[in-house]
Enzyme design. Structure first.
Site, PDB file in Angstrom:
ATOM      1  N   THR A 193     -22.496  17.821  -0.289  1.00 53.06           N
ATOM      2  CA  THR A 193     -21.155  17.783  -0.860  1.00 53.06           C
ATOM      3  C   THR A 193     -20.153  17.859   0.270  1.00 53.06           C
ATOM      4  O   THR A 193     -20.452  18.404   1.337  1.00 53.06           O
ATOM      5  CB  THR A 193     -20.950  18.944  -1.861  1.00 53.06           C
ATOM      6  OG1 THR A 193     -19.636  18.860  -2.414  1.00 53.06           O
ATOM      7  CG2 THR A 193     -21.127  20.311  -1.231  1.00 53.06           C
ATOM      8  N   GLU A 337     -22.515  23.001  -5.904  1.00 46.34           N
ATOM      9  CA  GLU A 337     -23.089  24.321  -5.578  1.00 46.34           C
ATOM     10  C   GLU A 337     -23.618  25.045  -6.820  1.00 46.34           C
ATOM     11  O   GLU A 337     -24.293  26.059  -6.713  1.00 46.34           O
ATOM     12  CB  GLU A 337     -22.015  25.200  -4.902  1.00 46.34           C
ATOM     13  CG  GLU A 337     -21.683  24.803  -3.469  1.00 46.34           C
ATOM     14  CD  GLU A 337     -20.601  23.737  -3.366  1.00 46.34           C
ATOM     15  OE1 GLU A 337     -20.353  23.031  -4.365  1.00 46.34           O
ATOM     16  OE2 GLU A 337     -20.008  23.596  -2.280  1.00 46.34           O
ATOM     17  N   LYS A 446      -9.474  14.903  -4.540  1.00 48.47           N
ATOM     18  CA  LYS A 446     -10.569  14.261  -5.261  1.00 48.47           C
ATOM     19  C   LYS A 446     -10.063  12.967  -5.897  1.00 48.47           C
ATOM     20  O   LYS A 446      -9.307  12.995  -6.854  1.00 48.47           O
ATOM     21  CB  LYS A 446     -11.152  15.202  -6.315  1.00 48.47           C
ATOM     22  CG  LYS A 446     -12.566  14.800  -6.673  1.00 48.47           C
ATOM     23  CD  LYS A 446     -13.275  15.896  -7.426  1.00 48.47           C
ATOM     24  CE  LYS A 446     -14.778  15.714  -7.327  1.00 48.47           C
ATOM     25  NZ  LYS A 446     -15.511  16.635  -8.164  1.00 48.47           N
ATOM     26  N   TRP A 451     -14.643  13.051  -2.881  1.00 46.88           N
ATOM     27  CA  TRP A 451     -13.799  13.931  -2.078  1.00 46.88           C
ATOM     28  C   TRP A 451     -13.232  13.254  -0.839  1.00 46.88           C
ATOM     29  O   TRP A 451     -13.894  12.454  -0.203  1.00 46.88           O
ATOM     30  CB  TRP A 451     -14.604  15.137  -1.601  1.00 46.88           C
ATOM     31  CG  TRP A 451     -14.971  16.113  -2.655  1.00 46.88           C
ATOM     32  CD1 TRP A 451     -16.225  16.407  -3.081  1.00 46.88           C
ATOM     33  CD2 TRP A 451     -14.087  16.961  -3.401  1.00 46.88           C
ATOM     34  NE1 TRP A 451     -16.169  17.381  -4.044  1.00 46.88           N
ATOM     35  CE2 TRP A 451     -14.879  17.739  -4.264  1.00 46.88           C
ATOM     36  CE3 TRP A 451     -12.703  17.133  -3.419  1.00 46.88           C
ATOM     37  CZ2 TRP A 451     -14.338  18.677  -5.137  1.00 46.88           C
ATOM     38  CZ3 TRP A 451     -12.156  18.062  -4.286  1.00 46.88           C
ATOM     39  CH2 TRP A 451     -12.975  18.818  -5.134  1.00 46.88           C
TER      40      TRP A 451
HETATM   41  P1  AMP Z   1     -18.316  18.455  -6.804  1.00 46.09           P
HETATM   42  O1  AMP Z   1     -19.151  19.472  -6.151  1.00 46.09           O
HETATM   43  O2  AMP Z   1     -18.079  17.260  -5.948  1.00 46.09           O
HETATM   44  O3  AMP Z   1     -18.797  18.098  -8.153  1.00 46.09           O
HETATM   45  O4  AMP Z   1     -16.861  19.070  -6.996  1.00 46.09           O
HETATM   46  C1  AMP Z   1     -16.625  20.285  -7.657  1.00 46.09           C
HETATM   47  C2  AMP Z   1     -15.151  20.506  -7.758  1.00 46.09           C
HETATM   48  O5  AMP Z   1     -14.538  19.441  -8.487  1.00 46.09           O
HETATM   49  C3  AMP Z   1     -14.732  21.757  -8.489  1.00 46.09           C
HETATM   50  O6  AMP Z   1     -14.788  22.906  -7.683  1.00 46.09           O
HETATM   51  C4  AMP Z   1     -13.316  21.400  -8.904  1.00 46.09           C
HETATM   52  O7  AMP Z   1     -12.397  21.557  -7.851  1.00 46.09           O
HETATM   53  C5  AMP Z   1     -13.435  19.921  -9.219  1.00 46.09           C
HETATM   54  N1  AMP Z   1     -13.713  19.733 -10.656  1.00 46.09           N
HETATM   55  C6  AMP Z   1     -14.906  19.548 -11.251  1.00 46.09           C
HETATM   56  N2  AMP Z   1     -14.759  19.411 -12.575  1.00 46.09           N
HETATM   57  C7  AMP Z   1     -13.443  19.535 -12.838  1.00 46.09           C
HETATM   58  C8  AMP Z   1     -12.640  19.499 -14.026  1.00 46.09           C
HETATM   59  N3  AMP Z   1     -13.172  19.296 -15.221  1.00 46.09           N
HETATM   60  N4  AMP Z   1     -11.313  19.697 -13.888  1.00 46.09           N
HETATM   61  C9  AMP Z   1     -10.736  19.874 -12.681  1.00 46.09           C
HETATM   62  N5  AMP Z   1     -11.433  19.901 -11.525  1.00 46.09           N
HETATM   63  C10 AMP Z   1     -12.770  19.730 -11.601  1.00 46.09           C
END
Ligand code: AMP
Length: 551
Positions: A193, A337, A446, A451
């Site tokens: 990630t 994570e 994002k 990212w």
């Molecule tokens: P990832 O590990 O790439 O899936 O990213 C996780 C991060 O994405 C989280 O810590 C949030 O900052 C963001 N995220 C995931 N789901 C949501 C959601 N439903 N609404 C807003 N942010 C989200």
């Protein structure tokens, strides 16, 4: 409950069997109980491949034989670089079930990063969809001193001429395999990630965490997939196990539909309709495009009842527009994570008599935590804030499917403390347990579910001869949910055009990471301790990328 104290343990005879929670356990269950259900997968050329879980099981065994023949040993890392398709699904089972670790590589990383993660993971072999072989060839060209053997999946690739061919490897192999016993705490899947700065970080899911996550995500108030469902994960299998669906859907006995590389709205609509998909999952960007296409045609998807949207906040307008077309959105939040599902938005009993408006507001939050996730919401002094739906705090999580460290980086980082993991999300939680993200403390943008590191962009911009300082912020965007914008102050006596700054960046990073706008200021506002006041900048330019509203 105290979390870090020594455990109480006493051995009493006559308790439960000591059965490891492994992917093999799920596999065996699928074959014994759901062998007749179908898997449908779109090939690179758009054609459809279809087989049953029973036949899938035979090919998983054949793949295991091929892996062993290629010298893959327990503990080895094997990379995949592939779309959502049946061969990728076979890798999801065969690799961990022989005791190796499947490193699901993000095909959207830029070439240097792809080569970097292959090397960092210590991959001994990589399985590559032919349609993305050019990206792998490009990645390997950045590192002439580094090589690994490849297996191509699909037609032969001129880009990777020395690669083994997947189907040739499987052909004629036995359709059963003497699977080894695996300790449930062994690593099964490795997924990188983005970090706020520098190289991506690896999260290694174990067999145990993967199984437990499937059970927790499978509960009715979480994803709530049933045997009668037809599930289509649009969320990629190279991004946190497509939110667990490659294990959960077959385990439940749901039909699984995988869209391959065709993620344009017309192809998604066509597949949902043709295969009678009842539930799909993905980031908002994909569904915003599907929504637009449906509205253009005034079309409906009568089979599609539930749509799980996560990865970024679900725009309320998307929720409403889909609802008008008979599709219920389940908003979900999670992180790599966390394996990843942490929360899902479903109505609780206390809201059954609430007004439709109140219900809608709750369903638009990120939702309630699954039973596998312990959480706390802390203020800057480390004290728990009230759960009143108003007071924001930093969200920390803990659980059997939350990572304890990053692969080959460790746990000596500020995000790991007191047995909890700091999510970098700033949230409120209300009295019913609904969590809502109100800000992000991690410095990342994002865009379309992928990212972009603000810090990396800032460092790069500050390397430009005309730029004194630069702050990169994420601003709301209709299509991508969020896009980067750079706020820059120039060195004395310097002048440079916005487009020239963007072109300069485009020579150094992937095009989709280049900020949509560059704003010139005299000086970037800072906090008392000298940090950029990004919250203020985000507020000030909130509507910069949104279409102008007519009064
Ligand atoms: P990832 O590990 O790439 O899936 O990213 C996780 C991060 O994405 C989280 O810590 C949030 O900052 C963001 N995220 C995931 N789901 C949501 C959601 N439903 N609404 C807003 N942010 C989200």
């Amino acid at each position: 409950m105290k979390t870090m104290d020594a455990k109480l343990a006493f051995a009493m005879p006559g308790t439960m069997m000591d059965v490891d929670l492994t992917i093999g356990m799920i596999f065996e269950h699928i074959l014994r109980n759901n062998a007749e259900r179908e898997v449908v997968s779109r090939n690179d050329d758009g054609s459809i491949f279809r087989y049953t879980y029973g036949d899938f099981g035979k090919r998983v065994a054949q793949l295991a034989h091929a892996l062993v023949e290629l010298g893959v040993k327990p503990g080895d890392r094997v990379a995949s670089f592939a779309w959502n398709n049946h061969r990728h699904l076979e890798l999801y089972y065969a690799v961990p079930m022989i005791g190796a670790v499947l490193h699901t590589t993000n095909i959207r990383l830029f070439p240097e990063q792809v080569a970097w993660v292959f090397e960092h993971a210590g991959d001994t072999l990589a399985f590559v969809d032919t349609s993305v072989a050019p990206a792998v060839a490009k990645a390997m060209a950045t590192r002439p001193d580094f090589s690994i053997p490849f297996v191509t999946m699909g037609a032969r690739s001129t880009e990777l001429p020395d690669a083994y061919d997947y189907e040739t490897l499987l052909a004629g192999k036995p359709t059963t395999f003497d699977w080894p016993q695996i300790d449930e705490r062994s690593a099964a899947i490795l997924c990188y990630t983005s970090a706020t700065t520098g190289d991506p970080k690896g999260v290694a899911f174990t067999h145990r965490s993967t199984v437990l996550h499937a059970f927790a995500a499978g509960t009715v108030d979480a994803l709530g997939i049933g045997q009668a469902d037809t599930v289509m994960p649009v969320v990629p299998m190279f991004h946190v196990n497509a939110w667990g669906t490659p294990y959960l859907a077959p385990m439940i006995g749901a039909k699984l539909v995988m869209p391959g590389p065709k993620l344009d709205p017309a192809s998604i609509i066509e597949l949902v309709d043709a295969e009678r998909v009842t539930m799909s999952l993905g980031v908002p960007t994909v569904w915003l495009a599907v929504r637009d296409e449906l509205e253009k045609r005034d079309g409906y998807l009568p089979s599609l009842k539930n749509l799980v949207i996560g990865g970024s906040a679900c725009p309320p307008s998307l929720f409403d527009d889909l609802k008008r077309r008979g599709i219920q959105t389940i908003h979900a939040w999670g992180m790599t994570e966390m394996s990843p599902i942490g929360t899902t938005s479903r109505l609780t009993s206390s809201l059954s008599d609430a007004t439709p408006d109140e219900q809608r507001r709750k369903l638009l939050t990120q939702g309630r935590f699954t039973a596998l996730v312990a959480w706390k919401l802390l203020d800057e002094a480390g004290n728990e804030v009230p759960h009143d739906g108003k007071t924001p705090g930093d969200l920390w999580v803990r659980g059997a499917a939350v990572t304890a460290s990053y692969y080959r980086v460790g746990s000596d980082l500020p995000c790991f403390a007191d047995g909890y993991f700091h999510t970098g999300d700033v949230c409120t939680v209300d009295e019913f347990g609904y969590m809502q993200i109100v800000d992000r403390s991690k410095d990342l943008v994002k865009s379309g579910g992928e990212w972009i590191s603000s810090v990396d962009l800032e460092n790069m911009l500050m390397g430009h001869p005309a730029i004194r300082e630069a702050a990169v912020i994420g601003l709301p965007h209709e299509k991508w949910v969020e896009r980067p914008v750079a706020v820059i102050a120039l060195r004395d006596g310097q002048a440079v055009e916005e487009s020239a700054v963007q072109a300069w960046l485009a020579e150094r990073i992937a095009k989709w990471m280049v900020p949509d706008r560059v704003i010139f200021v005299e000086a970037i506002p800072r906090t008392g301790v000298g940090k950029f006041l990004k919250r203020d900048l985000r507020k000030q330019y909130e509507s910069l990328l949104l279409p102008a509203t007519t009064p």
